[in-house]
Design a protein around this motif. Structure first.
Motif: not given
Length: 195
Positions: A7-21, A92-96
Protein backbone atom coordinates in the motif's frame (compact mmCIF):
# COMPACT_ATOMS: atom_id res chain seq x y z
CA UNK A 1 7.79 -4.37 12.17
CA UNK A 2 4.55 -3.94 10.33
CA UNK A 3 4.81 -4.71 6.64
CA UNK A 4 2.29 -2.77 4.61
CA UNK A 5 4.60 -2.30 1.62
CA UNK A 6 1.92 -3.13 -0.99
CA UNK A 7 0.00 0.00 0.00
CA UNK A 8 1.05 3.62 -0.30
CA UNK A 9 2.55 4.20 3.15
CA UNK A 10 4.23 6.73 5.36
CA UNK A 11 7.77 5.49 6.01
CA UNK A 12 9.19 5.65 9.52
CA UNK A 13 12.99 5.63 9.71
CA UNK A 14 14.44 4.54 13.06
CA UNK A 15 17.83 4.60 14.59
CA UNK A 16 18.50 1.02 15.80
CA UNK A 17 18.08 1.73 19.53
CA UNK A 18 14.48 2.89 18.87
CA UNK A 19 13.40 -0.47 17.41
CA UNK A 20 11.32 -1.53 20.44
CA UNK A 21 10.82 1.95 21.85
CA UNK A 22 7.49 3.35 22.96
CA UNK A 23 8.11 6.55 21.00
CA UNK A 24 8.01 4.44 17.84
CA UNK A 25 4.91 2.54 18.98
CA UNK A 26 3.05 5.75 19.78
CA UNK A 27 3.96 7.27 16.38
CA UNK A 28 2.43 4.15 14.81
CA UNK A 29 -0.73 4.48 16.92
CA UNK A 30 -1.12 8.09 15.81
CA UNK A 31 -0.90 7.05 12.15
CA UNK A 32 -3.32 4.15 12.70
CA UNK A 33 -5.90 6.38 14.37
CA UNK A 34 -5.89 8.60 11.28
CA UNK A 35 -6.17 5.56 8.99
CA UNK A 36 -2.81 5.97 7.25
CA UNK A 37 -0.68 2.86 6.60
CA UNK A 38 3.01 2.86 7.49
CA UNK A 39 6.20 0.87 7.08
CA UNK A 40 9.50 1.18 8.92
CA UNK A 41 13.21 0.66 8.39
CA UNK A 42 16.51 1.28 10.22
CA UNK A 43 19.16 3.89 9.55
CA UNK A 44 22.19 5.25 11.37
CA UNK A 45 21.95 8.74 9.84
CA UNK A 46 20.86 11.86 11.72
CA UNK A 47 17.10 12.35 12.15
CA UNK A 48 16.79 15.11 9.53
CA UNK A 49 18.41 12.88 6.90
CA UNK A 50 16.39 9.84 7.97
CA UNK A 51 13.12 11.79 7.69
CA UNK A 52 14.12 13.16 4.28
CA UNK A 53 14.99 9.68 3.01
CA UNK A 54 11.74 8.27 4.44
CA UNK A 55 9.71 10.95 2.65
CA UNK A 56 11.50 10.16 -0.61
CA UNK A 57 10.68 6.43 -0.24
CA UNK A 58 7.04 7.06 0.61
CA UNK A 59 4.48 6.97 -2.20
CA UNK A 60 2.49 9.39 -0.02
CA UNK A 61 5.42 11.82 0.09
CA UNK A 62 5.64 11.93 3.90
CA UNK A 63 8.31 10.40 6.12
CA UNK A 64 9.03 10.29 9.84
CA UNK A 65 12.30 9.81 11.72
CA UNK A 66 12.75 8.70 15.34
CA UNK A 67 16.16 9.05 16.96
CA UNK A 68 18.86 11.44 18.18
CA UNK A 69 17.87 11.53 21.87
CA UNK A 70 14.08 11.19 21.50
CA UNK A 71 13.56 13.53 18.56
CA UNK A 72 10.83 12.96 16.02
CA UNK A 73 10.92 14.63 12.62
CA UNK A 74 8.07 14.79 10.11
CA UNK A 75 9.20 15.53 6.55
CA UNK A 76 7.51 16.10 3.18
CA UNK A 77 9.35 14.94 0.06
CA UNK A 78 9.31 18.44 -1.48
CA UNK A 79 10.92 20.12 1.53
CA UNK A 80 14.63 20.65 2.14
CA UNK A 81 16.45 18.12 4.35
CA UNK A 82 17.52 20.87 6.77
CA UNK A 83 14.05 22.42 6.91
CA UNK A 84 11.62 19.66 7.97
CA UNK A 85 7.85 20.09 8.22
CA UNK A 86 7.96 19.51 12.00
CA UNK A 87 10.67 18.56 14.48
CA UNK A 88 10.25 18.01 18.21
CA UNK A 89 12.19 16.53 21.10
CA UNK A 90 9.61 14.33 22.79
CA UNK A 91 9.24 14.76 26.53
CA UNK A 92 6.22 12.49 27.07
CA UNK A 93 5.08 9.45 25.08
CA UNK A 94 1.66 10.83 24.17
CA UNK A 95 3.41 13.60 22.21
CA UNK A 96 4.83 10.92 19.88
CA UNK A 97 1.28 9.75 19.17
CA UNK A 98 0.30 13.31 18.22
CA UNK A 99 3.36 13.49 15.94
CA UNK A 100 2.17 10.32 14.16
CA UNK A 101 -1.29 11.81 13.83
CA UNK A 102 0.20 15.04 12.45
CA UNK A 103 2.16 13.12 9.82
CA UNK A 104 -1.10 11.47 8.75
CA UNK A 105 -2.81 14.86 8.68
CA UNK A 106 -0.04 16.18 6.41
CA UNK A 107 -0.85 13.33 4.01
CA UNK A 108 -4.55 14.21 4.17
CA UNK A 109 -3.91 17.95 3.83
CA UNK A 110 -5.83 18.87 6.99
CA UNK A 111 -4.70 21.06 9.94
CA UNK A 112 -2.28 19.49 12.39
CA UNK A 113 -2.95 19.01 16.09
CA UNK A 114 -1.29 21.05 18.79
CA UNK A 115 1.26 19.21 20.91
CA UNK A 116 0.07 19.80 24.44
CA UNK A 117 2.01 19.33 27.64
CA UNK A 118 -0.66 17.16 29.29
CA UNK A 119 -2.11 13.89 28.01
CA UNK A 120 -5.90 13.82 27.97
CA UNK A 121 -5.99 10.27 26.65
CA UNK A 122 -4.28 7.01 27.49
CA UNK A 123 -1.15 6.11 25.53
CA UNK A 124 1.45 3.34 25.82
CA UNK A 125 3.31 3.39 29.11
CA UNK A 126 7.02 2.75 29.61
CA UNK A 127 6.52 -0.93 30.41
CA UNK A 128 3.84 -3.38 29.37
CA UNK A 129 4.05 -4.72 32.95
CA UNK A 130 2.96 -1.38 34.36
CA UNK A 131 0.01 -0.87 32.02
CA UNK A 132 -2.50 -1.15 34.85
CA UNK A 133 -0.44 1.26 36.95
CA UNK A 134 -0.53 3.77 34.08
CA UNK A 135 -4.31 3.51 33.87
CA UNK A 136 -4.50 3.99 37.62
CA UNK A 137 -2.19 7.00 37.38
CA UNK A 138 -4.38 8.52 34.67
CA UNK A 139 -7.46 8.00 36.83
CA UNK A 140 -5.64 9.58 39.77
CA UNK A 141 -4.49 12.44 37.56
CA UNK A 142 -8.07 13.06 36.40
CA UNK A 143 -9.30 12.90 40.01
CA UNK A 144 -6.61 15.41 40.99
CA UNK A 145 -7.67 17.67 38.13
CA UNK A 146 -11.28 17.51 39.37
CA UNK A 147 -10.20 18.45 42.90
CA UNK A 148 -8.13 21.32 41.52
CA UNK A 149 -11.14 22.55 39.56
CA UNK A 150 -13.27 22.51 42.73
CA UNK A 151 -10.67 24.56 44.59
CA UNK A 152 -10.44 27.01 41.71
CA UNK A 153 -14.24 27.36 41.61
CA UNK A 154 -14.28 28.45 45.25
CA UNK A 155 -12.60 31.68 44.22
CA UNK A 156 -14.86 32.55 41.28
CA UNK A 157 -13.49 36.04 40.60
CA UNK A 158 -9.92 34.81 40.09
CA UNK A 159 -11.19 31.76 38.24
CA UNK A 160 -13.02 33.93 35.68
CA UNK A 161 -9.87 35.96 35.04
CA UNK A 162 -7.79 32.80 34.61
CA UNK A 163 -10.35 31.18 32.31
CA UNK A 164 -10.57 34.21 30.06
CA UNK A 165 -6.75 34.36 29.82
CA UNK A 166 -6.57 30.61 29.07
CA UNK A 167 -9.18 30.96 26.33
CA UNK A 168 -7.28 33.84 24.76
CA UNK A 169 -3.97 31.93 24.98
CA UNK A 170 -5.40 28.67 23.60
CA UNK A 171 -7.20 30.51 20.80
CA UNK A 172 -3.96 32.29 19.87
CA UNK A 173 -2.06 28.95 19.83
CA UNK A 174 -4.80 27.22 17.86
CA UNK A 175 -4.97 30.04 15.32
CA UNK A 176 -1.18 30.03 15.01
CA UNK A 177 -1.11 26.27 14.34
CA UNK A 178 -3.84 26.60 11.71
CA UNK A 179 -2.04 29.51 10.05
CA UNK A 180 1.29 27.65 9.94
CA UNK A 181 -0.39 24.55 8.51
CA UNK A 182 -2.12 26.67 5.87
CA UNK A 183 1.15 28.38 4.87
CA UNK A 184 3.02 25.06 4.62
CA UNK A 185 0.27 23.52 2.49
CA UNK A 186 0.24 26.58 0.17
CA UNK A 187 4.04 26.42 -0.15
CA UNK A 188 3.89 22.72 -1.02
CA UNK A 189 1.22 23.38 -3.66
CA UNK A 190 3.33 26.19 -5.15
CA UNK A 191 6.37 23.92 -5.30
CA UNK A 192 4.30 21.19 -6.94
CA UNK A 193 2.80 23.63 -9.48
CA UNK A 194 6.23 25.02 -10.42
CA UNK A 195 7.54 21.52 -11.31
Amino acid sequence: MVDQSNKPSVYIGLQKKYESNHLFYNVCYGLEEEGIPFDSYFSEDKVNQIAHDAAQKSRLGVGIAVGDDDQIVIQHKKMNVDNPFFKKKIEKYFQAKIMGSNAARLVKGIPIKEISKEDDYYTISKSEDTENNSVTKNIEKNTTKSAEKNIANSNSENNEKLDSKKNIDSNDESDAVKEITKLVMETLKNIENSN
